[in-house]
Structure formats: C-alpha cells, structure tokens
Design a protein around this motif. Sequence first.
Motif, PDB file in Angstrom:
ATOM      1  N   ALA A   1       5.972  -2.637  42.215  1.00 42.64           N
ATOM      2  CA  ALA A   1       6.846  -1.717  42.931  1.00 42.64           C
ATOM      3  C   ALA A   1       6.284  -0.312  43.129  1.00 42.64           C
ATOM      4  O   ALA A   1       6.558   0.316  44.155  1.00 42.64           O
ATOM      5  N   ALA A   2       5.515   0.182  42.208  1.00 47.52           N
ATOM      6  CA  ALA A   2       5.020   1.563  42.313  1.00 47.52           C
ATOM      7  C   ALA A   2       4.166   1.786  43.559  1.00 47.52           C
ATOM      8  O   ALA A   2       4.116   2.899  44.084  1.00 47.52           O
ATOM      9  N   SER A   3       3.533   0.739  44.057  1.00 49.08           N
ATOM     10  CA  SER A   3       2.666   0.892  45.232  1.00 49.08           C
ATOM     11  C   SER A   3       3.307   0.362  46.518  1.00 49.08           C
ATOM     12  O   SER A   3       2.623   0.208  47.524  1.00 49.08           O
ATOM     13  N   GLN A   4       4.599   0.106  46.501  1.00 50.46           N
ATOM     14  CA  GLN A   4       5.250  -0.517  47.659  1.00 50.46           C
ATOM     15  C   GLN A   4       5.948   0.458  48.609  1.00 50.46           C
ATOM     16  O   GLN A   4       6.490   0.031  49.636  1.00 50.46           O
ATOM     17  N   PHE A   5       5.932   1.758  48.281  1.00 44.35           N
ATOM     18  CA  PHE A   5       6.632   2.740  49.099  1.00 44.35           C
ATOM     19  C   PHE A   5       5.668   3.798  49.632  1.00 44.35           C
ATOM     20  O   PHE A   5       4.735   4.197  48.938  1.00 44.35           O
ATOM     21  N   ASP A   6       5.921   4.271  50.861  1.00 46.08           N
ATOM     22  CA  ASP A   6       5.116   5.361  51.397  1.00 46.08           C
ATOM     23  C   ASP A   6       5.676   6.702  50.890  1.00 46.08           C
ATOM     24  O   ASP A   6       6.620   6.733  50.099  1.00 46.08           O
ATOM     25  N   ASP A   7       5.109   7.803  51.360  1.00 50.26           N
ATOM     26  CA  ASP A   7       5.523   9.126  50.888  1.00 50.26           C
ATOM     27  C   ASP A   7       6.960   9.474  51.277  1.00 50.26           C
ATOM     28  O   ASP A   7       7.559  10.375  50.694  1.00 50.26           O
ATOM     29  N   ASN A   8       7.506   8.777  52.267  1.00 51.56           N
ATOM     30  CA  ASN A   8       8.889   9.009  52.691  1.00 51.56           C
ATOM     31  C   ASN A   8       9.876   8.079  51.991  1.00 51.56           C
ATOM     32  O   ASN A   8      11.063   8.077  52.317  1.00 51.56           O
ATOM     33  N   GLY A   9       9.372   7.254  51.068  1.00 49.75           N
ATOM     34  CA  GLY A   9      10.243   6.341  50.344  1.00 49.75           C
ATOM     35  C   GLY A   9      10.556   5.058  51.086  1.00 49.75           C
ATOM     36  O   GLY A   9      11.444   4.310  50.682  1.00 49.75           O
ATOM     37  N   GLN A  10       9.836   4.793  52.171  1.00 49.51           N
ATOM     38  CA  GLN A  10      10.057   3.560  52.917  1.00 49.51           C
ATOM     39  C   GLN A  10       9.094   2.483  52.464  1.00 49.51           C
ATOM     40  O   GLN A  10       7.953   2.768  52.067  1.00 49.51           O
TER      41      GLN A  10
END
Length: 180
Positions: A148-157
């Motif tokens: 999960a830690a690597s599944q989101f971009d900087d905008n939280g998407q």
Amino acid sequence: MSDFVLLGVSGSLRAQATNRKLLREAARVFGPCSYVEADLRLPLYDGDAEASDGIPSEVQFLADQIAAADAVILSTPEYNKGPSGVLKNALDWVSRTDGSPWMGKPVAVMSSAAGRAGGEQAQAVLRGFMVPFQPRLVSGPQVHLAGAASQFDDNGQLISTQYTATLTRLMQILRDDATG
C-alpha cells in the motif's frame, strides 16, 4: 445526489495512513456525495465504565454518524492476521448504543496493508465482525490493496488502473445498493 452522505471508517488512526487514503479515493470515485470520515479515537471499551458513566459522547456521536449515513465504507489494516484493535473497539462500543445503527445499512469493506495479500485476512475477519449488526454488506469485488505505501501518487490517488477500476466498481455497487 449531492446530499448523499457517505461515511468512511478507517481502522488506522494515523493521519497519512493508506487506509485513510483508500477511503478518500473510494469517496472520490463514488461520485457526488458529502463524505465524512469517522474519528475512532475512543476510550477502550470497559463494561464497568459503561455501567457507571454510560455511553461516552464520542461513541454516541459515531453511532449517530453511522445511523445518519446513506452508506458506509470500512477500511482496515492487517495486524497479526486481523483488523486493528481500534476498529474492533469502535464496533464493540457502537454495539452498546441504542437503535442498531448498522441494521440494514449498505456497507462496503476494503483493506490496505504493506504485505502482498493487502489485508485479505483482516478483511475476512472484519466481515465476520459485522454479521451480528446485520448491515447490507456488499460482497464484492473485494479491494485488498497490497504494498500500500507505494500505491498512491502525491495527490493521494491510486496509481494502479487495476485497483482504481476495482474500487470504482465496488463503489458503483455500493451506490446502487444505497439508492436502489
């Protein structure tokens, strides 16, 4: 349908927890709604404290949020093959309130975890915890966000189109259940 109330309940207290991010993504893909995120900073359940002091105001507030929501999304981390103690404590407390706020409520369950199974076991246990409350649990598709830690971009998407598609489908089924 902008007056639709969607309540998000994260089993993690951390402000930047991936379960919180997953809930916010779920609300985004859900579509027009008023999204509210529950606060699970509750005292530990204690029957003696309940007998002497009654239901704490923050627990009653959570029960009222559940009752007022048109639908609820739950997201749990996986700790030692199960949901977090924070989430279980909240469920235990809410079960002590009047009015059965979960009864018949459309609910989607998801999980986000560091491991490669994405909290699958915690999610299964959480579904079992919900049975006594008799909500209308959405059976799937199941969202188990792995690594999960690597599944989101900087905008939280979500970065993965596959996870986004699965989450979007789950939210569409939840919306259909809640409005249909």
